[in-house]
Write a protein that holds these residues in place. Structure first.
Motif, short mmCIF file in Angstrom:
data_model
loop_
_atom_site.label_atom_id
_atom_site.label_comp_id
_atom_site.label_asym_id
_atom_site.label_seq_id
_atom_site.Cartn_x
_atom_site.Cartn_y
_atom_site.Cartn_z
N LEU A 104 0.84 -1.20 0.00
CA LEU A 104 0.00 0.00 0.00
C LEU A 104 0.87 1.25 0.00
O LEU A 104 0.57 2.23 -0.69
CB LEU A 104 -0.94 0.01 1.20
CG LEU A 104 -1.87 1.21 1.32
CD1 LEU A 104 -2.77 1.34 0.09
CD2 LEU A 104 -2.69 1.13 2.58
N GLU A 105 1.97 1.23 0.75
CA GLU A 105 2.87 2.38 0.79
C GLU A 105 3.48 2.63 -0.59
O GLU A 105 3.58 3.76 -1.05
CB GLU A 105 3.97 2.14 1.83
CG GLU A 105 4.76 3.35 2.16
CD GLU A 105 4.02 4.35 3.04
OE1 GLU A 105 4.54 5.48 3.17
OE2 GLU A 105 2.94 4.04 3.58
N LYS A 106 3.86 1.55 -1.25
CA LYS A 106 4.45 1.69 -2.59
C LYS A 106 3.41 2.21 -3.58
O LYS A 106 3.69 3.10 -4.38
CB LYS A 106 5.01 0.35 -3.05
CG LYS A 106 5.75 0.44 -4.36
CD LYS A 106 6.40 -0.88 -4.69
CE LYS A 106 7.23 -0.77 -5.94
NZ LYS A 106 7.85 -2.04 -6.29
N GLU A 107 2.22 1.67 -3.51
CA GLU A 107 1.14 2.11 -4.40
C GLU A 107 0.82 3.59 -4.16
O GLU A 107 0.60 4.35 -5.11
CB GLU A 107 -0.11 1.26 -4.14
CG GLU A 107 -1.29 1.59 -5.02
CD GLU A 107 -2.50 0.72 -4.68
OE1 GLU A 107 -3.59 1.30 -4.55
OE2 GLU A 107 -2.34 -0.51 -4.54
N THR A 108 0.83 4.00 -2.91
CA THR A 108 0.57 5.40 -2.58
C THR A 108 1.64 6.31 -3.17
O THR A 108 1.33 7.36 -3.74
CB THR A 108 0.48 5.59 -1.05
OG1 THR A 108 -0.58 4.77 -0.55
CG2 THR A 108 0.24 7.04 -0.68
N ALA A 109 2.90 5.91 -3.04
CA ALA A 109 4.00 6.70 -3.62
C ALA A 109 3.82 6.85 -5.13
O ALA A 109 3.98 7.93 -5.69
CB ALA A 109 5.34 6.05 -3.30
N GLN A 110 3.46 5.76 -5.79
CA GLN A 110 3.26 5.80 -7.24
C GLN A 110 2.07 6.67 -7.60
O GLN A 110 2.13 7.43 -8.58
CB GLN A 110 3.10 4.38 -7.78
CG GLN A 110 4.39 3.58 -7.69
CD GLN A 110 4.19 2.10 -7.96
OE1 GLN A 110 3.09 1.55 -7.86
NE2 GLN A 110 5.28 1.42 -8.30
N ASN A 111 1.00 6.60 -6.81
CA ASN A 111 -0.17 7.43 -7.07
C ASN A 111 0.12 8.92 -6.88
O ASN A 111 -0.54 9.77 -7.47
CB ASN A 111 -1.34 7.03 -6.17
CG ASN A 111 -1.97 5.71 -6.60
OD1 ASN A 111 -1.81 5.28 -7.74
ND2 ASN A 111 -2.66 5.07 -5.67
N MET A 112 1.14 9.23 -6.07
CA MET A 112 1.55 10.63 -5.87
C MET A 112 2.49 11.09 -6.96
O MET A 112 2.95 12.22 -6.95
CB MET A 112 2.22 10.77 -4.50
CG MET A 112 1.25 10.60 -3.34
SD MET A 112 2.06 10.60 -1.72
CE MET A 112 2.86 12.19 -1.72
N GLN A 129 11.88 5.80 -3.39
CA GLN A 129 10.82 6.63 -3.95
C GLN A 129 11.38 8.02 -4.17
O GLN A 129 12.03 8.58 -3.29
CB GLN A 129 9.59 6.64 -3.06
CG GLN A 129 9.83 6.81 -1.59
CD GLN A 129 8.60 6.51 -0.78
OE1 GLN A 129 7.50 6.91 -1.14
NE2 GLN A 129 8.77 5.82 0.31
#
Length: 180
Positions: A104-112, A129
């Motif tokens: 989820l943390e990785k997905e959030t970074a990518q979404n940002m 990141q």
């Protein structure tokens, strides 16, 4: 009187009641208790004794050395731990989300809009990141050995040259090795 007229009168009456309560003041007797909880009249402060101990997981001199400075002064200990490293002014941030989810943390970074790269730090899954708008800044998130995720961010005030992810990777190595 039509329906809209009655509705307006009820709304006006409600607004007057709210205003009167606000002006007159309102108080509630008793003690607030979390839903489903029981008010014992005692707060157990022992549960908070080590609340910010994760901010002390690496000493300031170790943080400073890892990012190329001579001293690291804490400027905030809370949900995130922050230091200012001198003399070249580098902001260092650490957090440990005990229940954090790596994916989820990785997905959030990518979404940002951050670019991420999978790496391994001391045999633990991790990723870098980077914000394309701030090329001298890098964060590294890794799986914490005790559960959850660790994240280190290093943000120099002025570009330092070299690999901006080297310092947060070094900090992650230190925390995962316990060699601090």
């Amino acid at each position: 009187m039509n329906r809209n007229g009655r509705t307006r009168k009820w709304l006006a009456a409600g607004a007057i009641a709210v205003a009167a309560t606000t002006i007159a003041g309102c108080s509630v007797d008793g003690t607030a208790v979390r839903e489903g909880g029981v008010d014992t009249g005692h707060v157990d402060t022992d549960q908070f004794d080590n609340l910010l101990s994760e901010c002390e997981v690496l000493p300031g001199p170790t943080i400073a050395k890892a990012v190329g400075g001579t001293s690291a002064d804490p400027n905030f200990f809370g949900a995130n731990c922050r230091w200012i490293v001198s003399p070249q002014i580098i902001d260092v941030t650490f957090n440990w989300f005990e229940w954090g989810d790596y994916n989820l943390e990785k997905e959030t970074a990518q979404n940002m809009g951050f670019t991420t790269e999978n790496i391994s730090v001391r045999s633990q899954s991790a990723f870098t990141q980077r914000d394309p708008q701030r090329p001298s800044v890098c964060g590294v998130t890794g799986k914490a050995t005790a559960g959850g995720i660790f994240t280190w961010w290093v943000e120099p005030e002025a570009p330092q040259g070299g690999d901006p992810c080297a310092a947060p990777i070094k900090l992650m190595e230190l925390i995962l090795s316990g060699a601090y």
